[in-house]
Motif scaffolding. Structure first.
Motif, PDB file in Angstrom:
ATOM      1  N   ASN A 273       6.378   3.890  -8.690  1.00 48.71           N
ATOM      2  CA  ASN A 273       7.834   4.229  -9.238  1.00 48.71           C
ATOM      3  C   ASN A 273       8.452   5.301  -8.508  1.00 48.71           C
ATOM      4  O   ASN A 273       9.788   5.550  -8.839  1.00 48.71           O
ATOM      5  N   THR A 274       8.098   6.049  -7.439  1.00 48.22           N
ATOM      6  CA  THR A 274       8.507   6.918  -6.615  1.00 48.22           C
ATOM      7  C   THR A 274       9.122   6.696  -5.261  1.00 48.22           C
ATOM      8  O   THR A 274       7.952   5.823  -4.550  1.00 48.22           O
ATOM      9  N   PRO A 275      10.292   6.720  -4.857  1.00 49.25           N
ATOM     10  CA  PRO A 275      10.800   6.408  -3.677  1.00 49.25           C
ATOM     11  C   PRO A 275      10.084   7.005  -2.556  1.00 49.25           C
ATOM     12  O   PRO A 275       9.546   8.332  -2.819  1.00 49.25           O
ATOM     13  N   VAL A 276      10.136   6.408  -1.376  1.00 48.43           N
ATOM     14  CA  VAL A 276       9.449   7.110  -0.246  1.00 48.43           C
ATOM     15  C   VAL A 276      10.098   8.356   0.027  1.00 48.43           C
ATOM     16  O   VAL A 276      11.361   8.279   0.221  1.00 48.43           O
ATOM     17  N   GLY A 277       9.609   9.294   0.298  1.00 51.32           N
ATOM     18  CA  GLY A 277      10.163  10.339   0.641  1.00 51.32           C
ATOM     19  C   GLY A 277      10.328  11.680  -0.436  1.00 51.32           C
ATOM     20  O   GLY A 277      10.826  12.813  -0.395  1.00 51.32           O
ATOM     21  N   GLU A 278      10.356  11.027  -1.677  1.00 54.65           N
ATOM     22  CA  GLU A 278      10.707  11.874  -2.683  1.00 54.65           C
ATOM     23  C   GLU A 278       9.249  12.448  -3.431  1.00 54.65           C
ATOM     24  O   GLU A 278       8.079  11.877  -3.152  1.00 54.65           O
ATOM     25  N   ILE A 279       9.801  13.005  -4.511  1.00 52.56           N
ATOM     26  CA  ILE A 279       8.444  13.793  -5.315  1.00 52.56           C
ATOM     27  C   ILE A 279       8.489  13.221  -6.717  1.00 52.56           C
ATOM     28  O   ILE A 279       9.792  13.439  -7.288  1.00 52.56           O
TER      29      ILE A 279
ATOM     30  N   ILE B 298       3.400  14.013  -7.180  1.00 52.59           N
ATOM     31  CA  ILE B 298       3.123  13.284  -5.974  1.00 52.59           C
ATOM     32  C   ILE B 298       4.187  13.015  -5.135  1.00 52.59           C
ATOM     33  O   ILE B 298       5.196  12.957  -5.712  1.00 52.59           O
ATOM     34  N   LYS B 299       4.022  13.190  -3.624  1.00 52.78           N
ATOM     35  CA  LYS B 299       4.977  12.963  -2.833  1.00 52.78           C
ATOM     36  C   LYS B 299       4.535  11.650  -1.910  1.00 52.78           C
ATOM     37  O   LYS B 299       3.416  11.493  -1.612  1.00 52.78           O
ATOM     38  N   VAL B 300       5.476  10.764  -2.156  1.00 54.20           N
ATOM     39  CA  VAL B 300       5.316   9.465  -1.511  1.00 54.20           C
ATOM     40  C   VAL B 300       5.826   9.678   0.018  1.00 54.20           C
ATOM     41  O   VAL B 300       6.979   9.603   0.218  1.00 54.20           O
ATOM     42  N   LYS B 301       4.879   9.531   0.884  1.00 48.28           N
ATOM     43  CA  LYS B 301       5.157   9.146   2.316  1.00 48.28           C
ATOM     44  C   LYS B 301       5.666   7.978   2.955  1.00 48.28           C
ATOM     45  O   LYS B 301       5.920   8.135   3.840  1.00 48.28           O
ATOM     46  N   ASP B 302       4.717   6.956   2.527  1.00 45.88           N
ATOM     47  CA  ASP B 302       5.020   5.470   3.050  1.00 45.88           C
ATOM     48  C   ASP B 302       4.823   4.587   2.107  1.00 45.88           C
ATOM     49  O   ASP B 302       4.040   4.721   1.023  1.00 45.88           O
ATOM     50  N   ARG B 303       5.250   3.485   2.310  1.00 43.55           N
ATOM     51  CA  ARG B 303       5.151   2.184   1.541  1.00 43.55           C
ATOM     52  C   ARG B 303       5.238   1.104   2.510  1.00 43.55           C
ATOM     53  O   ARG B 303       5.818   0.664   2.870  1.00 43.55           O
TER      54      ARG B 303
ATOM     55  N   PRO C  58      -2.048   6.054 -14.898  1.00 45.05           N
ATOM     56  CA  PRO C  58      -0.708   6.742 -15.015  1.00 45.05           C
ATOM     57  C   PRO C  58      -0.418   7.321 -13.513  1.00 45.05           C
ATOM     58  O   PRO C  58       0.795   7.286 -13.247  1.00 45.05           O
ATOM     59  N   PHE C  59      -1.576   7.738 -12.746  1.00 51.76           N
ATOM     60  CA  PHE C  59      -1.243   8.242 -11.444  1.00 51.76           C
ATOM     61  C   PHE C  59      -0.578   6.941 -10.448  1.00 51.76           C
ATOM     62  O   PHE C  59       0.208   7.436  -9.681  1.00 51.76           O
ATOM     63  N   GLU C  60      -1.174   5.793 -10.492  1.00 50.99           N
ATOM     64  CA  GLU C  60      -0.666   4.718  -9.761  1.00 50.99           C
ATOM     65  C   GLU C  60       0.717   4.507 -10.094  1.00 50.99           C
ATOM     66  O   GLU C  60       1.397   4.267  -9.320  1.00 50.99           O
ATOM     67  N   THR C  61       0.907   4.396 -11.452  1.00 49.49           N
ATOM     68  CA  THR C  61       2.503   4.048 -11.852  1.00 49.49           C
ATOM     69  C   THR C  61       3.431   5.096 -11.562  1.00 49.49           C
ATOM     70  O   THR C  61       4.413   4.803 -10.967  1.00 49.49           O
ATOM     71  N   ALA C  62       3.071   6.309 -11.461  1.00 49.51           N
ATOM     72  CA  ALA C  62       4.031   7.343 -10.873  1.00 49.51           C
ATOM     73  C   ALA C  62       4.150   7.236  -9.434  1.00 49.51           C
ATOM     74  O   ALA C  62       5.451   7.260  -8.732  1.00 49.51           O
TER      75      ALA C  62
ATOM     76  N   ASP D  27       0.767  -1.040  -0.046  1.00 53.29           N
ATOM     77  CA  ASP D  27      -0.010   0.140   0.011  1.00 53.29           C
ATOM     78  C   ASP D  27       0.952   1.347   0.113  1.00 53.29           C
ATOM     79  O   ASP D  27       1.987   1.253   0.728  1.00 53.29           O
ATOM     80  N   ILE D  28       0.365   2.167  -0.738  1.00 52.96           N
ATOM     81  CA  ILE D  28       1.056   3.494  -0.840  1.00 52.96           C
ATOM     82  C   ILE D  28       0.473   4.400  -0.092  1.00 52.96           C
ATOM     83  O   ILE D  28      -0.746   4.788  -0.377  1.00 52.96           O
ATOM     84  N   ALA D  29       1.293   5.348   0.840  1.00 48.60           N
ATOM     85  CA  ALA D  29       0.577   6.562   1.269  1.00 48.60           C
ATOM     86  C   ALA D  29       1.336   7.686   0.589  1.00 48.60           C
ATOM     87  O   ALA D  29       2.495   7.823   0.630  1.00 48.60           O
ATOM     88  N   ALA D  30       0.546   8.745   0.176  1.00 48.62           N
ATOM     89  CA  ALA D  30       0.830   9.705  -0.670  1.00 48.62           C
ATOM     90  C   ALA D  30       0.098  11.145  -0.506  1.00 48.62           C
ATOM     91  O   ALA D  30      -1.162  10.921  -0.126  1.00 48.62           O
TER      92      ALA D  30
END
Length: 652
Positions: free
Chosen positions: A201-207, A220-225, A194-198, A124-127
């Protein structure tokens, strides 16, 4: 009932394929001169013999009568024009689309996307995100302005400005000022592809890089995985609060059962006796394993996942289905791809990933049969189609022969301007609104080309593949059987209230109540409590007085179920002595049952309202029998006896 009937006929009767009949075959019989071939009869007989329940129809002659009835119904359906009805054509088209998927090239692409979704779905992704709105119909200068705006916001975020503050200031998502762009946790198929893919594919903590969707431009800023929760297995006891006029309070009943569980009573026994979820009750309340999001009851899922240790039992939980008590039975490992494959592929085919599948499939069909674009459609149709198409009111005018051109060729089929014009006129009414005619026409052309490619593939498939043709024709005839029965039997019986009343009057002695009792059933936790109940009943105590005396807030010793019961209903103890008064004590699933029989009701005829479903079913059978006699008179059936003898010899 009707859908089950259709499924049964599809299983029991398989019609001959057009491919088979093209070969030289022996005629078994003719129906008004139309041939039916021996190989068809032999095939369906061998395949479906085990499904025929009437022993008299399992020999060749008996089965032949059944087969003739089937063929007569098909002939009558065609005579009544049911194969030309729009509903029939639509249903058949849907099935053909579904069946052809097994042969189309899209399956491989679908499987690859399903595998990708499976791997992503392990987490699960938190973003949070920031959205600048712009749609695909926007003019270039608006699109560029939106892109430059999201680009400048991303640069601010990369330099360290607070992402939440940026979202509250700039994001054009509804509610952004309150939520700061926070999306919480999500998984595959939750967001557009496309949103899901981005996000994945983005590491936690990055934009993320800038991503465009149908909503506009996002960052998108990914906050947790986090790893996805595995499935769990639970059992439950459910007391419905929607089961008509109940003779007890559902919330009070579930609390009583909860108290009994705390006293050490068996969960399985209580589920079998009292749960209104009959499918799980017979298994002691056991449900199929699930994970969060699988059930349509978030309260149930949350309560189940709050249970940490195997054997833990929840307090009563309220959902839209009623009241539940849940026990944790097992924690399962993550499912394999093969176990999830069917579900994942269904979601791929129904979601926005389907566009990727469509493009790949179209290219494969073009390569297989040959494809050539002949003329550009846009210059002509931009003038030919009026702006009223955007209001879904465009009316097609015939294209002059001098202006008619071929749009493209697929295999040996030429597709022209007029074909596309007809498609536009029909499709405009059901598509989403568009602002610009040119964008609308491009979208419709893409749909039209896809439809033509797939239709050509399916037509060729029915000619080239005997297996596909057989299954498709089977469903074609199955639909006709359903429609002709629905029109001539089921709806006729349903709408003929006078005829139903007359039929009931002639046959009402067939619908009898067994002996019944008006009784209160007392389920006690021990034999000593059951004896106390007997004593109190003998003293003239009421059910409410007994309940108030024997139950407390901390402990439930008795459950009372009043009602009218036929003597063999499962609520009553087996071998119950049917006589007025207080019964003996009967052990039953770890409890002890006493029945206070207030009145014994003699057997008698059931009123029509009490057995209307059964009477209607029998009335339909009666109408069908008469109808089949009329079909036997209407259609001339000639049997080739020499062919029939050979069939008997071959199938002996």
């Amino acid at each position: 009932m009707m859908k089950k009937f259709l499924s049964l006929f599809i299983l029991v009767f398989l019609s001959a394929t057009t491919v088979f009949s093209q070969n030289k075959k022996e005629v078994l019989m003719t129906i008004n001169g139309k041939p039916v071939y021996t190989n068809e009869f032999k095939r369906v007989y061998k395949k479906n013999l085990d499904l025929v329940q009437d022993e008299s129809q399992k020999d060749i002659d008996g089965y032949l009568e059944l087969f003739i009835d089937y063929k007569l119904k098909i002939a009558e359906a065609q005579a009544q024009g049911l194969d030309q009805e729009s509903a029939y054509k639509s249903e058949f088209s849907k099935y053909r689309d579904q069946l052809s998927r097994n042969y189309l090239f899209e399956d491989k692409v679908t499987e690859e996307l399903a595998k990708e979704a499976y791997e992503r779905g392990k987490f699960d992704i938190a973003a949070s995100h920031i959205l600048i709105r712009v749609d695909y119909e926007s003019v270039p200068q608006d699109t560029l302005a939106a892109y430059n705006k999201i680009k400048s916001i991303r640069e601010k975020a990369l330099k360290g400005e607070d992402f939440t503050a940026l979202a509250k200031t700039y994001s054009e998502e509804p509610g952004a000022k309150e939520r700061g762009g926070d999306l919480g946790y999500f998984s595959v198929f939750t967001m557009v592809y496309p949103f899901e893919t981005a996000a994945y594919n983005t590491p936690v903590g990055e934009i993320s890089e800038i991503v465009r969707t149908s909503f506009g431009y996002h960052i998108i800023k990914v906050k947790d995985r986090r790893a996805k929760l595995p499935k769990i297995g639970v059992s439950h006891i459910m007391i419905s609060d929607k089961k008509g006029a109940r003779t007890f309070n559902p919330e009070e009943r579930i609390n009583e059962i909860y108290t009994m569980l705390k006293q050490g009573e068996s969960f399985e026994s209580l589920a079998k006796q009292f749960s209104d979820d009959k499918n799980s009750a017979v298994k002691g309340g056991k449900l199929n394993p699930f994970t969060k999001g699988d059930l349509r009851a978030s309260e149930f899922e949350d309560a189940a996942y709050d249970l940490k240790t195997i054997g833990d039992i929840s307090k009563p939980v309220k959902t839209d289905f009623g009241w539940h008590i849940i026990r944790l039975d097992e924690k399962l490992p993550m499912e394999t791809f093969e176990e999830q494959k069917q579900m994942l592929e269904k979601k791929v085919s129904e979601g926005d990933r389907s566009k990727l599948v469509t493009t790949a499939t179209n290219n494969k069909i073009k390569q297989k049969y040959g494809f050539k674009k002949e003329a550009s459609f846009l210059p002509y149709f931009d003038t030919y189609v009026g702006d009223d198409v955007l209001k879904r009111k465009w009316v097609m005018e015939p294209i002059p022969a001098s202006e008619e051109k071929t749009l493209f060729t697929i295999g040996d089929r030429k597709v022209g301007y007029t074909d596309f014009a007809k498609f536009i006129e029909n499709r405009q009414r059901t598509t989403r609104p568009y602002k610009q005619k040119e964008a609308f026409l491009v979208e419709l052309y893409n749909e039209f080309e896809t439809e033509q490619l797939k239709d050509y593939f399916k037509e060729r498939l029915e000619v080239d593949n005997e297996e596909y043709a057989a299954v498709l024709n089977e469903y074609r005839d199955g639909l006709l059987i359903f429609d002709v029965m629905n029109k001539n039997i089921w709806q006729k019986a349903k709408n003929d209230s006078l005829g139903l009343d007359e039929y009931y009057s002639k046959t009402k002695t067939d619908y009898q109540w067994k002996q019944r009792v008006d009784a209160d059933i007392y389920s006690a936790t021990s034999e000593s409590i059951a004896k106390q109940i007997q004593t109190m009943l003998a003293e003239g105590k009421t059910a409410e007085e007994i309940k108030a005396s024997l139950n407390t807030e901390e402990k439930v010793n008795v459950l009372i179920t009043p009602g009218l019961f036929e003597i063999d209903q499962h609520e009553l103890p087996k071998n119950l002595a049917i006589k007025q008064g207080v019964s003996s004590i009967y052990p039953n699933n770890d409890s002890f049952v006493v029945v206070n029989i207030k009145e014994v009701l003699a057997p008698g005829v059931k009123a029509l309202d009490e057995v209307k479903g059964k009477v209607l079913s029998n009335y339909q059978n009666d109408i069908e029998a008469s109808w089949m006699e009329s079909l036997r008179s209407k259609y001339k059936v000639d049997i080739n006896n020499k062919a029939l003898k050979r069939i008997k010899r071959d199938l002996k």
